[in-house]
Design an enzyme around this catalytic site. Structure first.
Site, mmCIF file in Angstrom:
data_model
loop_
_atom_site.group_PDB
_atom_site.id
_atom_site.type_symbol
_atom_site.label_atom_id
_atom_site.label_comp_id
_atom_site.label_asym_id
_atom_site.label_seq_id
_atom_site.Cartn_x
_atom_site.Cartn_y
_atom_site.Cartn_z
ATOM 1 N N ASP A 72 -7.637 -6.677 13.735
ATOM 2 C CA ASP A 72 -7.253 -7.976 14.151
ATOM 3 C C ASP A 72 -8.511 -8.514 15.322
ATOM 4 O OD1 ASP A 72 -6.245 -6.106 15.748
ATOM 5 O OD2 ASP A 72 -4.215 -6.628 15.653
ATOM 6 N N ASP A 113 0.813 -1.232 0.095
ATOM 7 C CA ASP A 113 0.175 -0.072 0.078
ATOM 8 C C ASP A 113 0.736 1.355 -0.014
ATOM 9 O OD1 ASP A 113 -2.760 -0.658 -0.308
ATOM 10 O OD2 ASP A 113 -3.277 -0.232 1.660
#
Length: 691
Positions: free
Chosen positions: A418, A265
């Site tokens: 997460d 990214d």
């Protein structure tokens, strides 16, 4: 043959004649020799010492003591010089900006407390010099009207009356509430430690039964490996991209049963070219690896992973392993984690432990290592063993792709994607396993600025998630005890209460009690219980025992950042959605350096042959290599000044001066060292040596 001259037997049987040596005014002791071995026997420590020897020993000890005092004076003088350089003249520093309104509000509140404490301290010193020492008695004595001496005495007595009637009850009520929270959290920490001791004593750990990869088909021969997808998300990771890609490409797994996705990214084109070159290099070596770059970079890491899982070929894979850019798994990682899924259809996640290649770099990394060792050794291991649930650490783990899909996949609603997927998978009935013996190398932040931003994200995200997940937890089909564990222990106690009481009790209430002694905290709250809890926290990292006091002081200092992050996440302020990539240094372990040297030597001795590469591809590789060699000039580090930490440092130091008037020794030393710790952190000295 030359004759053998051996007198040892004769000498051993010969009885020695006692010899006594006497001198006038001897300056040393007299030793009696009764035989050949008596001179070599051990002499008692009490014998053979005279006044001159004792004097030399005392002088040696005095020299060491003076050296220690000189070292402390040097450190103190260097600290004063740094304060003058960074705080007064602002040389080579920049003030850390507060982007969020709540952070500025907290700073303003601390400044108000500081101004009030300075005013009260001046008032108390004036009263002390005039002999109005009413605070020295156990029960505060308010003088009668006839005993008043002037207008200053009247104001002082009015302040005492107002303090006793209005301020002390409020501080006492708040302190008692924080003490209750403190005790609850301490009991939780103690229970976790007892669970860890039980696991060690019983040697409880997940085990792999039989040969997991052997084919069940009788007619088939050999082994059957499941299809594994490996993802490496990264963003502008110039320092560490090569290490992670190299480590993942060297994992021991059949090449036709694994696919590596490098999810880049980066918005820096030079870094994109470098990563492409690394991927092309391993692709030429026969590794099944691909490079992906998003044009629309939304959702941070969660958006990156979500985009990668949307590829059509993902349906051919059963498991996905995730590694952040600074993680370096061992070659046997997949063979130690994937087998646990076989014969366990309810298992959704296998999490490995982190170990840190730069844990001894400076004081900051050592203190982080203490915290993270306790997190993995105690929290993750105990929760995984007894509850089959814990928060996914975001990396160094293997997910069953079916568990991800049934739980809703990666969502971009928080900065802790997460923990979000772990909670949703737990609500859907999936179980987790933590492997404390499987370790993956990584880094911890080496600068306070990077660590501060990381901790802000780690403590604001859970509060965001708690607001979003609370209705789903309440309406889920889980048992009452699992709901209670998720709400009260996982979220409230360990994510909300811990930073709240730590900041309020030790950074606000404790200094205020020096100016309001009627609400004084008991000694066991200030000293005994925190030391015991710090001792339990440091047990998983026994080599860090010399740092137990700095660890306790630094944890109290970090409570400011954690409290601010918790508030911003709970009330959904702007900074709670901010994601800043943690800066890495690109450290390598000794084994990694040796392996790299060996690879370089082989590369120099053997010509590189790019099989199946056309002239266009070779030109592209040459361009990428040139781009890799064109490294940018390193930017000189600029230290930051953190105003909240400095304001609290002066507040605590002011309170320590006030404690001297009441002759409170333990309070004085605690406030003094805690204030100095805030000062060191506020001047951005925690991650470097004092210059």
């Amino acid at each position: 043959m030359a004759p053998r001259l051996d007198f040892s037997d004769w000498w051993g049987n010969k009885e020695g004649t006692p010899v006594v040596v006497k001198m006038e005014n001897p300056s040393y002791s007299v030793v009696e020799i009764n035989g050949p071995d008596s001179a070599f026997r051990a002499v008692e420590k009490s014998r053979g010492k005279n006044a001159k020897q004792v004097t030399w020993v005392l002088l040696l000890k005095a020299n060491r003591a003076v050296g220690c005092v000189a070292w402390l004076a040097t450190v103190f003088w260097a600290l004063l010089g740094t304060i003058k350089k960074r705080l007064i003249f602002r040389q080579g520093v920049a003030v850390a900006t507060e982007k969020l309104g709540k952070g500025k509000l907290v700073l303003q509140i601390i400044r108000v407390f500081l101004a009030a404490s300075l005013a009260i301290l001046a008032f108390e010193v004036a009263a002390y010099l005039k002999g109005w020492r009413y605070f020295e008695s156990a029960n505060l004595h308010i003088p009668r009207t006839l005993d008043l001496q002037g207008w200053l005495h009247v104001v002082y007595v009015a302040w005492l009356t107002f303090r006793v009637d209005y301020i002390a009850p409020l501080i006492q009520a708040l302190s008692q509430f924080c003490v209750v929270l403190f005790l609850i959290q301490s009991v939780d920490r103690l229970i976790l430690c007892l669970g860890c001791f039980w696991i060690k004593y019983k040697k409880i750990k997940p085990r792999i039964e039989e040969d997991p990869f052997k084919s069940d088909d009788v007619e088939a021969s050999g082994y059957e490996y499941p299809m594994v997808l490996v993802q490496i998300p990264m963003c502008n990771e110039r320092e560490v991209y090569e290490q992670s890609i190299t480590a993942v490409c060297q994992m021991d797994w059949p090449k036709d049963r694994i696919l590596i996705q490098v999810l880049d990214d980066s918005n820096d084109e030079s870094i994109q070219w470098l990563i492409k070159a690394e991927v092309a290099k391993w692709n030429q070596k026969g590794i099944n690896i691909i490079y992906r770059h998003r044009l629309i970079r939304t959702g941070y890491k969660a958006g990156n992973l979500k985009s990668a899982m949307a590829c059509d070929y993902v349906k051919d894979y059963e498991f996905v392993a995730i590694f952040d850019a600074d993680f370096q798994p061992n070659p046997d990682f997949l063979k130690l984690t994937v087998p646990h899924f076989k014969g366990n259809p309810e298992l959704g996640l296998v999490q490995a432990r982190w170990v840190f290649v730069n844990k001894d770099e400076n004081l900051l990394t050592r203190l982080q290592n203490v915290n993270l060792c306790f997190h993995f050794e105690v929290e993750q291991q105990v929760n995984g063993t007894f509850l089959n649930f814990f928060g996914f650490n975001g990396t160094a783990g293997v997910w069953r792709i079916k568990a991800l899909e049934e739980s809703g996949g990666w969502l971009e609603r928080t900065t802790v994607e997460d923990m979000d997927i772990a909670v949703r998978a737990h609500l859907n009935g999936w179980k987790f396993i933590f492997l404390n013996d499987v370790k993956v190398l990584c880094e911890v932040p080496e600068s306070y600025e990077a660590y501060r931003k990381q901790q802000h994200r780690w403590h604001s995200g859970p509060m965001q998630l708690f607001r979003l997940c609370l209705p789903a937890i309440i309406t889920s089909k889980m048992t009452f005890w699992k709901k209670a564990n998720l709400i009260f222990l996982f979220f409230l106690l360990r994510k909300l209460i811990l930073p709240f009481y730590s900041f309020t009790l030790f950074c606000i209430i404790l200094p205020l009690t020096m100016f309001v002694p009627e609400a004084e905290l008991p000694m066991w709250v200030i000293c005994y219980v925190p030391v015991v809890m710090s001792f339990l926290n440091i047990l998983p990292a026994p080599k860090s025992f010399p740092f137990i006091v700095p660890y306790l002081l630094f944890e109290n200092t970090m409570s400011v950042t954690k409290f601010n992050a918790m508030v911003s996440g709970l009330f959904q302020l702007g900074s709670s959605y901010e994601w800043v990539v943690t800066k890495k240094a690109g450290r390598s372990s000794e084994s990694d350096l040796l392996a790299a040297a060996e690879r370089d030597s082989k590369t120099m001795n053997q010509p590189q042959i790019c099989r199946g590469a056309s002239e266009t591809e070779l030109e592209l590789l040459n361009q990428l290599q040139e781009q890799k060699e064109a490294t940018p000039t390193p930017v000189k580090k600029v230290n930051k000044i953190y105003r909240k930490e400095l304001a609290l440092a002066f507040l605590l130091l002011t309170a320590s001066v006030r404690s001297l008037l009441s002759a409170q020794g333990v309070h004085f030393y605690f406030l003094l060292f805690q204030g100095l710790t805030f000062l060191v952190v506020g001047l951005d000295l925690i991650g470097e040596q004092i210059s």
